[in-house]
Design an enzyme around this catalytic site. Structure first.
Site, PDB file in Angstrom:
ATOM      1  N   LYS A  71       0.841  -1.199   0.000  1.00  0.00           N
ATOM      2  CA  LYS A  71       0.000   0.000   0.000  1.00  0.00           C
ATOM      3  C   LYS A  71       0.884   1.260   0.000  1.00  0.00           C
ATOM      4  O   LYS A  71       2.084   1.180   0.279  1.00  0.00           O
ATOM      5  CB  LYS A  71      -0.911  -0.011   1.221  1.00  0.00           C
TER       6      LYS A  71
ATOM      7  N   TYR B 252      18.761  30.232   9.017  1.00  0.00           N
ATOM      8  CA  TYR B 252      17.761  31.099   9.642  1.00  0.00           C
ATOM      9  C   TYR B 252      17.811  31.034  11.161  1.00  0.00           C
ATOM     10  O   TYR B 252      17.994  29.961  11.745  1.00  0.00           O
ATOM     11  CB  TYR B 252      16.359  30.675   9.198  1.00  0.00           C
TER      12      TYR B 252
HETATM   13  C1  LIG Z   1      -0.321  -1.613   6.751  1.00  0.00           C
HETATM   14  C2  LIG Z   1      -1.039  -2.844   7.051  1.00  0.00           C
HETATM   15  C3  LIG Z   1      -0.357  -4.050   7.240  1.00  0.00           C
HETATM   16  C4  LIG Z   1       1.149  -4.142   7.326  1.00  0.00           C
HETATM   17  O1  LIG Z   1       1.575  -3.626   8.559  1.00  0.00           O
HETATM   18  P1  LIG Z   1       3.143  -3.531   8.927  1.00  0.00           P
HETATM   19  O2  LIG Z   1       3.160  -3.011  10.309  1.00  0.00           O
HETATM   20  O3  LIG Z   1       3.738  -2.556   7.961  1.00  0.00           O
HETATM   21  O4  LIG Z   1       3.713  -4.879   8.771  1.00  0.00           O
HETATM   22  C5  LIG Z   1      -1.126  -5.197   7.390  1.00  0.00           C
HETATM   23  N1  LIG Z   1      -2.479  -5.152   7.377  1.00  0.00           N
HETATM   24  C6  LIG Z   1      -3.162  -3.999   7.225  1.00  0.00           C
HETATM   25  C7  LIG Z   1      -4.640  -4.017   7.228  1.00  0.00           C
HETATM   26  C8  LIG Z   1      -2.471  -2.808   7.075  1.00  0.00           C
HETATM   27  O5  LIG Z   1      -3.153  -1.669   6.936  1.00  0.00           O
END
Ligand SMILES: *Cc1c(COP(=O)(O)O)cnc(C)c1O
Length: 372
Positions: free
Chosen positions: A35, A266
């Protein structure tokens, strides 16, 4: 491909694929989570490398990400973790063979209609909330879910998903056990109603540290990208050695002498306690190198650590190269990664930044990437 800015993100999809093989040895059936543009690493190149390494299931967030991935991977199972938003999403799942999570009753009519219009069954995954408090049916809705499926023969459930809230925290193992017990109960309730489905609860930390969460399918994300979700905890050694897959560098624009007492950037928040040499690096908060890193972070120049001096600017940051001989304009400074033992880890950068490696990857990954 190099964009208009100077920061360059080098991604090694093969490293992600090797991490996948290391993690697969710990689980039984992995969904590779890609994702958010593969956590900033680049959805299509990373997913292709994973598929070549044997990943048959991949999870994106939105249906739109799934459509993009489908063009690159005609045969993989593609799961959309966020589910569908509207009829267009539902139709896109049907058309492109994307498996959406069903997370609420509002999804049933959308998905039923899409399946009916295509006159083809649509695979779906049933998402239950067992403690994350985000998406999903309540555990006590299992009966209603079965009833909805019985009224929708064109929808074909293929798994039950739930998500862990505390798997990376050894002090919160009790809550992990509670969530696992709820998943077991949901799976049993569904089975009692004639629906035998594989279950999936484990993220990376669950896969590494909590065998009770493994069920039939595991869903690692962050560990694929080389970050140990248990780093800094007593359980850090439950993670096998993983390879980082992202390095970020930028060119040095100028190298200058800073007399004792002179200031940099800055607000004059850094003043030289002695004569120093400073390199001006072409990276700043416009490149997602957070201003919060001012006077905190370190880069790598010439294979050595070069601390950030003063405030990070929009497209420039000053670093201390007093003890690094021979630095010249055009040399590269690493914001993340770098050669040899001096390499900056995502965990270090995240700690200076006040965040977690996930966010470091997602934000720095917005810069132009090259695949190596
Ligand atoms: C992001 C996600 C994962 C993976 O989680 P990690 O902590 O990156 O291993 C698994 N399941 C769902 C539903 C997620 O949103």
């Amino acid at each position: 491909m190099i964009g208009y800015n100077a920061v360059r993100v080098a991604v090694a999809p093969a490293a992600v694929a090797r991490n996948f093989l290391r993690l697969r040895a710990l689980g039984s059936d992995l969904v590779a989570v890609v994702k958010a543009d593969a956590y900033g690493h680049g959805l299509v190149p990373v997913a292709q490398a994973l598929a070549q390494a044997g990943a048959r299931r991949l999870a994106v967030g939105t249906v739109a990400e799934g459509v993009m991935l489908r063009q690159a991977l005609p045969h993989a199972q593609i799961i959309a973790l966020l589910g569908v938003l509207d009829t267009r999403d539902a139709r896109a799942c049907q058309e492109h063979g994307i498996v959406p999570l069903v997370t609420q009753a509002e999804h049933w009519p959308l998905l039923r209609q899409a399946a009916r219009q295509a006159a083809r069954p649509l695979e779906v995954i049933l998402k239950f909330d067992t403690g994350m408090g985000r998406l999903g049916f309540r555990p006590d809705e299992a009966g209603a879910v079965v009833a909805a499926l019985q009224a929708a023969p064109m929808l074909r459930p293929v798994a039950v998903f739930s998500h862990l809230a505390t798997a990376d925290d050894p002090a919160a193992a009790d809550f992990v056990a509670e969530q696992a017990a709820l998943v077991r109960a949901i799976q049993a309730d569904l089975a009692a109603a004639g629906l035998e489905l594989p279950a999936s609860l484990a993220n990376s930390a669950g896969l590494l540290a909590h065998p009770s969460t493994h069920f039939q399918i595991q869903r690692p994300g962050i560990a694929l990208y080389g970050a140990n979700p248990l780093a800094g905890t007593p359980w850090a050694d439950r993670c096998p050695p993983l390879e980082p897959a992202m390095a970020v560098d930028a060119p040095i624009l100028q190298v200058r002498e800073l007399p004792a007492g002179a200031s940099v950037s800055y607000g004059r928040t850094f003043r030289a306690p002695r004569p120093m040499r400073v390199a001006i690096v072409a990276a700043g908060y416009a490149d997602a190198y957070s201003r919060g890193l001012s006077n905190r972070a370190t880069m790598v120049v010439g294979g050595r650590r070069a601390p950030v001096l003063g405030r990070v600017c929009m497209q420039m940051t000053a670093v201390d190269v007093t003890d690094i001989p021979g630095v010249r304009p055009g040399d590269r400074a690493y914001l993340l990664g770098g050669p040899g033992a001096a390499a900056i880890t995502a965990a270090e950068l995240a700690a200076w930044w006040g965040t977690i490696p996930y966010e470091v990857f997602c934000l720095l990954g917005l810069n132009p990437r090259v695949f190596v």
